[in-house]
Write a protein that holds these residues in place. Structure first.
Motif, PDB file in Angstrom:
ATOM      1  N   GLY A 194       0.806  -1.221   0.000  1.00  0.00           N
ATOM      2  CA  GLY A 194       0.000   0.000   0.000  1.00  0.00           C
ATOM      3  C   GLY A 194       0.833   1.262   0.000  1.00  0.00           C
ATOM      4  N   LEU A 195       2.051   1.182   0.548  1.00  0.00           N
ATOM      5  CA  LEU A 195       2.900   2.370   0.630  1.00  0.00           C
ATOM      6  C   LEU A 195       3.560   2.706  -0.699  1.00  0.00           C
ATOM      7  N   VAL A 196       3.909   1.677  -1.467  1.00  0.00           N
ATOM      8  CA  VAL A 196       4.677   1.917  -2.690  1.00  0.00           C
ATOM      9  C   VAL A 196       3.804   1.984  -3.932  1.00  0.00           C
ATOM     10  N   GLY A 197       2.534   1.650  -3.808  1.00  0.00           N
ATOM     11  CA  GLY A 197       1.618   1.811  -4.921  1.00  0.00           C
ATOM     12  C   GLY A 197       1.649   0.714  -5.954  1.00  0.00           C
ATOM     13  N   THR A 198       2.324  -0.414  -5.662  1.00  0.00           N
ATOM     14  CA  THR A 198       2.324  -1.559  -6.557  1.00  0.00           C
ATOM     15  C   THR A 198       2.493  -2.820  -5.718  1.00  0.00           C
ATOM     16  N   VAL A 229      12.527  10.539   5.265  1.00  0.00           N
ATOM     17  CA  VAL A 229      13.501   9.446   5.273  1.00  0.00           C
ATOM     18  C   VAL A 229      14.166   9.376   3.905  1.00  0.00           C
ATOM     19  N   GLU A 230      15.500   9.256   3.881  1.00  0.00           N
ATOM     20  CA  GLU A 230      16.255   9.056   2.658  1.00  0.00           C
ATOM     21  C   GLU A 230      16.810   7.638   2.631  1.00  0.00           C
ATOM     22  N   ALA A 231      16.905   7.054   1.434  1.00  0.00           N
ATOM     23  CA  ALA A 231      17.431   5.698   1.302  1.00  0.00           C
ATOM     24  C   ALA A 231      18.325   5.587   0.074  1.00  0.00           C
ATOM     25  N   ASP A 232      19.443   4.884   0.224  1.00  0.00           N
ATOM     26  CA  ASP A 232      20.292   4.505  -0.904  1.00  0.00           C
ATOM     27  C   ASP A 232      19.988   3.048  -1.222  1.00  0.00           C
ATOM     28  N   ILE A 233      19.607   2.763  -2.467  1.00  0.00           N
ATOM     29  CA  ILE A 233      19.212   1.421  -2.880  1.00  0.00           C
ATOM     30  C   ILE A 233      20.251   0.884  -3.856  1.00  0.00           C
ATOM     31  N   PHE A 234      20.698  -0.344  -3.628  1.00  0.00           N
ATOM     32  CA  PHE A 234      21.728  -0.929  -4.476  1.00  0.00           C
ATOM     33  C   PHE A 234      21.515  -2.436  -4.609  1.00  0.00           C
ATOM     34  N   ASP A 235      22.168  -3.036  -5.621  1.00  0.00           N
ATOM     35  CA  ASP A 235      22.011  -4.465  -5.876  1.00  0.00           C
ATOM     36  C   ASP A 235      22.973  -5.278  -5.008  1.00  0.00           C
ATOM     37  N   SER A 272      23.293   3.246 -19.175  1.00  0.00           N
ATOM     38  CA  SER A 272      22.399   3.082 -18.034  1.00  0.00           C
ATOM     39  C   SER A 272      21.047   3.699 -18.370  1.00  0.00           C
ATOM     40  N   TYR A 273      20.087   3.405 -17.537  1.00  0.00           N
ATOM     41  CA  TYR A 273      18.737   3.934 -17.736  1.00  0.00           C
ATOM     42  C   TYR A 273      18.287   4.669 -16.463  1.00  0.00           C
ATOM     43  N   LYS A 274      17.890   5.904 -16.672  1.00  0.00           N
ATOM     44  CA  LYS A 274      17.428   6.737 -15.558  1.00  0.00           C
ATOM     45  C   LYS A 274      15.950   6.509 -15.353  1.00  0.00           C
ATOM     46  N   LEU A 275      15.602   6.011 -14.137  1.00  0.00           N
ATOM     47  CA  LEU A 275      14.221   5.715 -13.808  1.00  0.00           C
ATOM     48  C   LEU A 275      13.738   6.645 -12.685  1.00  0.00           C
ATOM     49  N   SER A 276      12.443   6.861 -12.669  1.00  0.00           N
ATOM     50  CA  SER A 276      11.849   7.711 -11.635  1.00  0.00           C
ATOM     51  C   SER A 276      10.435   7.231 -11.361  1.00  0.00           C
ATOM     52  N   PHE A 277      10.117   7.029 -10.063  1.00  0.00           N
ATOM     53  CA  PHE A 277       8.780   6.599  -9.641  1.00  0.00           C
ATOM     54  C   PHE A 277       8.346   7.445  -8.446  1.00  0.00           C
ATOM     55  N   PRO A 278       7.086   7.835  -8.282  1.00  0.00           N
ATOM     56  CA  PRO A 278       6.074   7.660  -9.322  1.00  0.00           C
ATOM     57  C   PRO A 278       6.283   8.694 -10.429  1.00  0.00           C
ATOM     58  N   GLY A 334       4.584  10.900   0.570  1.00  0.00           N
ATOM     59  CA  GLY A 334       4.808   9.472   0.372  1.00  0.00           C
ATOM     60  C   GLY A 334       6.193   9.211  -0.202  1.00  0.00           C
ATOM     61  N   TRP A 335       6.338   8.101  -0.959  1.00  0.00           N
ATOM     62  CA  TRP A 335       7.632   7.704  -1.494  1.00  0.00           C
ATOM     63  C   TRP A 335       7.865   8.246  -2.906  1.00  0.00           C
ATOM     64  N   THR A 336       9.095   8.639  -3.177  1.00  0.00           N
ATOM     65  CA  THR A 336       9.575   8.883  -4.532  1.00  0.00           C
ATOM     66  C   THR A 336      10.908   8.154  -4.685  1.00  0.00           C
ATOM     67  N   VAL A 337      11.131   7.577  -5.862  1.00  0.00           N
ATOM     68  CA  VAL A 337      12.350   6.797  -6.116  1.00  0.00           C
ATOM     69  C   VAL A 337      12.915   7.214  -7.461  1.00  0.00           C
TER      70      VAL A 337
END
Length: 251
Positions: free
Chosen positions: A128-132, A190-196, A245-251, A214-217
């Motif tokens: 519910g928080l991330v919309g998917t 809140v800030e987050a660094d996301i990595f593989d 590379s590919y620049k993505l943005s959500f939502p 809410g969240w933006t990524v």
């Protein structure tokens, strides 16, 4: 002088014992009411026991506009924390496929804090928080967090997401294993660094959450030699290509 000191010590011990007896017999529902008053996003239902040691049949945290169910909650109050005017309780919540434990404190100044929180849960908890829709197992470790109302003042936490899958355009996409490190951001967010960790592509993204927005990524996803061709085609559709590379943005 020693006799007088002994009497003072005895009186102090009796006073502390009296306070212990009084606190130990305060109904747990009063604690639930006090917690909700100080931290309105926390709800405790079907409360039993005492303020000293009790349980709630169901607990949830509201992260607008959604609610996060936590299941059954048990707690135990640390008596020494009362002397420091910073009451702390050790807690544990359980429901099917989910376990959370740690320590929660609340100061007289109105700031709440959690320490040494450990969570093991399905990622579906935050759909519910991330919309998917998300799938996979998440392990969250919160070394320390401080917050007031819905404003985060301090945060040190990390998350690992194993067998990560996300629903994109009615198709489940396998993301492998990902990780994130969290810290307090601007304006109480809140800030987050996301990595593989072990994924079919390289991930370098950042996320931000606030109670208002809410969240933006956003960030970069880079295909590798093991990236399926259909994933590369999907990245071309979802993001803007820049230097491989590919620049993505959500939502």
């Amino acid at each position: 002088m020693s006799t007088k000191s002994g009497k003072i010590l005895l009186i102090a011990v009796l006073v502390l014992y009296f306070l212990f007896i009084v606190i130990a017999n305060i109904p747990a529902r009063l604690l639930a009411s006090a917690i909700h008053k100080q931290v309105p996003v926390v709800w405790l239902n079907s409360v039993e026991g005492s303020i000293w040691k009790g349980s709630a049949g169901a607990a949830q945290v509201d992260v607008q506009p959604f609610a996060l169910p936590l299941g059954r909650l048990t707690w135990e109050l640390n008596p020494w924390s009362l002397l420091a005017l910073n009451p702390c309780v050790k807690f544990q919540t359980t429901q099917k496929g989910q376990n959370i434990s740690g320590e929660l404190c609340h100061s007289l100044g109105g700031t709440s804090s959690v320490h040494n929180v450990s969570m093991d849960s399905s990622m579906a908890l935050v759909n519910g928080l991330v919309g998917t829709d998300l799938k996979g197992r998440a392990s969250l470790e919160v070394q320390k967090a401080e917050f007031s109302q819905q404003r985060v003042k301090a945060l040190q936490a990390s998350l690992t997401w194993h067998n990560a899958r996300v629903l994109i355009m009615e198709q489940w996409v396998n993301l492998g294993s990902l990780a994130a490190k969290f810290k307090a951001g601007e304006s109480g967010g809140v800030e987050a660094d996301i990595f593989d960790m072990q994924a079919p592509f390289k991930v370098d993204m950042k996320a931000y959450w606030s109670a208002q927005a809410g969240w933006t990524v956003s960030g970069l996803v880079t295909p590798t030699e093991i990236t399926p061709a259909e994933y590369v085609e999907g990245l071309k559709f979802l993001g803007e290509e820049t230097e491989g590379s590919y620049k993505l943005s959500f939502p």
